[in-house]
Design a protein around this motif. Structure first.
Motif, mmCIF file in Angstrom:
data_model
loop_
_atom_site.group_PDB
_atom_site.id
_atom_site.type_symbol
_atom_site.label_atom_id
_atom_site.label_comp_id
_atom_site.label_asym_id
_atom_site.label_seq_id
_atom_site.Cartn_x
_atom_site.Cartn_y
_atom_site.Cartn_z
ATOM 1 N N LEU A 108 0.834 -1.203 0.000
ATOM 2 C CA LEU A 108 0.000 0.000 0.000
ATOM 3 C C LEU A 108 0.870 1.256 0.000
ATOM 4 O O LEU A 108 0.564 2.229 -0.701
ATOM 5 C CB LEU A 108 -0.926 0.002 1.224
ATOM 6 C CG LEU A 108 -2.019 -1.067 1.248
ATOM 7 C CD1 LEU A 108 -2.771 -1.031 2.576
ATOM 8 C CD2 LEU A 108 -2.971 -0.905 0.082
ATOM 9 N N ASP A 111 2.098 1.908 -3.329
ATOM 10 C CA ASP A 111 1.020 2.417 -4.184
ATOM 11 C C ASP A 111 0.688 3.872 -3.884
ATOM 12 O O ASP A 111 -0.218 4.446 -4.477
ATOM 13 C CB ASP A 111 -0.244 1.565 -4.020
ATOM 14 C CG ASP A 111 -0.116 0.203 -4.673
ATOM 15 O OD1 ASP A 111 0.780 0.009 -5.514
ATOM 16 O OD2 ASP A 111 -0.936 -0.684 -4.343
ATOM 17 N N LYS A 113 -0.315 5.086 -0.881
ATOM 18 C CA LYS A 113 -1.321 5.274 0.164
ATOM 19 C C LYS A 113 -0.679 5.962 1.370
ATOM 20 O O LYS A 113 0.513 5.836 1.624
ATOM 21 C CB LYS A 113 -1.928 3.940 0.601
ATOM 22 C CG LYS A 113 -2.531 3.133 -0.528
ATOM 23 C CD LYS A 113 -3.735 3.811 -1.127
ATOM 24 C CE LYS A 113 -4.342 2.905 -2.194
ATOM 25 N NZ LYS A 113 -5.171 3.571 -3.121
ATOM 26 N N ASP A 114 -1.495 6.650 2.120
ATOM 27 C CA ASP A 114 -1.026 7.383 3.294
ATOM 28 C C ASP A 114 -0.624 6.395 4.389
ATOM 29 O O ASP A 114 -1.470 5.675 4.913
ATOM 30 C CB ASP A 114 -2.134 8.304 3.803
ATOM 31 C CG ASP A 114 -1.708 9.154 4.990
ATOM 32 O OD1 ASP A 114 -0.601 8.949 5.535
ATOM 33 O OD2 ASP A 114 -2.498 10.035 5.379
ATOM 34 N N THR A 117 -2.803 6.357 7.586
ATOM 35 C CA THR A 117 -4.232 6.001 7.615
ATOM 36 C C THR A 117 -4.604 4.761 6.813
ATOM 37 O O THR A 117 -5.688 4.218 7.007
ATOM 38 C CB THR A 117 -5.080 7.176 7.085
ATOM 39 O OG1 THR A 117 -4.692 7.455 5.728
ATOM 40 C CG2 THR A 117 -4.895 8.414 7.944
ATOM 41 N N CYS A 118 -3.766 4.314 5.915
ATOM 42 C CA CYS A 118 -4.156 3.188 5.060
ATOM 43 C C CYS A 118 -4.267 1.897 5.871
ATOM 44 O O CYS A 118 -3.622 1.733 6.902
ATOM 45 C CB CYS A 118 -3.203 3.008 3.885
ATOM 46 S SG CYS A 118 -1.547 2.452 4.315
ATOM 47 N N GLU A 119 -5.115 1.009 5.418
ATOM 48 C CA GLU A 119 -5.327 -0.289 6.062
ATOM 49 C C GLU A 119 -5.464 -1.357 4.988
ATOM 50 O O GLU A 119 -5.965 -1.089 3.894
ATOM 51 C CB GLU A 119 -6.602 -0.282 6.909
ATOM 52 C CG GLU A 119 -6.515 0.556 8.164
ATOM 53 C CD GLU A 119 -5.564 -0.016 9.205
ATOM 54 O OE1 GLU A 119 -5.367 -1.245 9.217
ATOM 55 O OE2 GLU A 119 -5.024 0.774 10.001
ATOM 56 N N CYS A 134 -5.577 -4.722 -3.954
ATOM 57 C CA CYS A 134 -6.125 -3.952 -2.838
ATOM 58 C C CYS A 134 -6.720 -2.632 -3.314
ATOM 59 O O CYS A 134 -6.892 -1.719 -2.545
ATOM 60 C CB CYS A 134 -5.024 -3.688 -1.803
ATOM 61 S SG CYS A 134 -4.400 -5.185 -1.035
ATOM 62 N N HIS A 135 -7.007 -2.536 -4.572
ATOM 63 C CA HIS A 135 -7.495 -1.257 -5.115
ATOM 64 C C HIS A 135 -8.994 -1.319 -5.305
ATOM 65 O O HIS A 135 -9.569 -2.240 -5.720
ATOM 66 C CB HIS A 135 -6.825 -0.920 -6.456
ATOM 67 C CG HIS A 135 -5.334 -1.061 -6.384
ATOM 68 N ND1 HIS A 135 -4.542 -0.167 -5.713
ATOM 69 C CD2 HIS A 135 -4.485 -1.998 -6.855
ATOM 70 C CE1 HIS A 135 -3.278 -0.530 -5.809
ATOM 71 N NE2 HIS A 135 -3.229 -1.647 -6.490
#
Length: 135
Positions: A108, A111, A113-114, A117-119, A134-135
């Motif tokens: 992630l 990719d 993602k933050d 905060t990303c999970e 995971c998108h």
């Protein structure tokens, strides 16, 4: 903090995790289990005999090969039924799940993602072979 330092900190956290500790303890119990060690040696001996027989090519005894395969399955089954090996397998499975989670989170990050905060998606099976992304 640079990347190497962050990775080393991650390594320290992994090694403090109860799942890691459980795996280390299970491995030590397996190493100390004399019966298990004898079974593992027996399994190696059966494998060696199988290889020697199979290398004979056309002269190999199919009956002997079958006998060795059966012996291998029997000893392997006994090993896997042992309490120490079951604890080790369970602990190894927990560690594999941890490793997959870490890998998915890093994916992630790659990719974009933050990281704060990303999970990993809730519908993740933790079995990468079933992954549609995971998108």
């Amino acid at each position: 903090m640079n990347l190497v330092t962050a990775l080393r900190e991650l390594g320290k956290e992994i090694q403090k995790d109860p799942r890691f500790i459980a795996l280390q303890e299970a491995a030590a119990a397996n190493d100390a289990d004399e019966n298990l060690q004898k079974q593992m040696q027996e399994l190696q001996l059966i494998s060696l005999k199988y290889q020697q027989e199979a290398e004979k090519g056309e002269e190999a005894s199919q009956e002997r090969i079958e006998e060795l395969q059966n012996d291998y399955q029997k000893v392997y089954g006994e090993i896997m039924e042992g309490e120490n090996m079951q604890k080790y397998s369970a602990a190894a499975s927990e560690m594999e799940q941890m490793a997959q989670y870490i890998s998915q989170m890093i994916g992630l990050f790659f990719d974009g993602k933050d990281p704060e905060t990303c999970e990993v998606p809730a519908d993740c099976t933790h079995d990468c072979s079933t992954c549609g992304g995971c998108h």
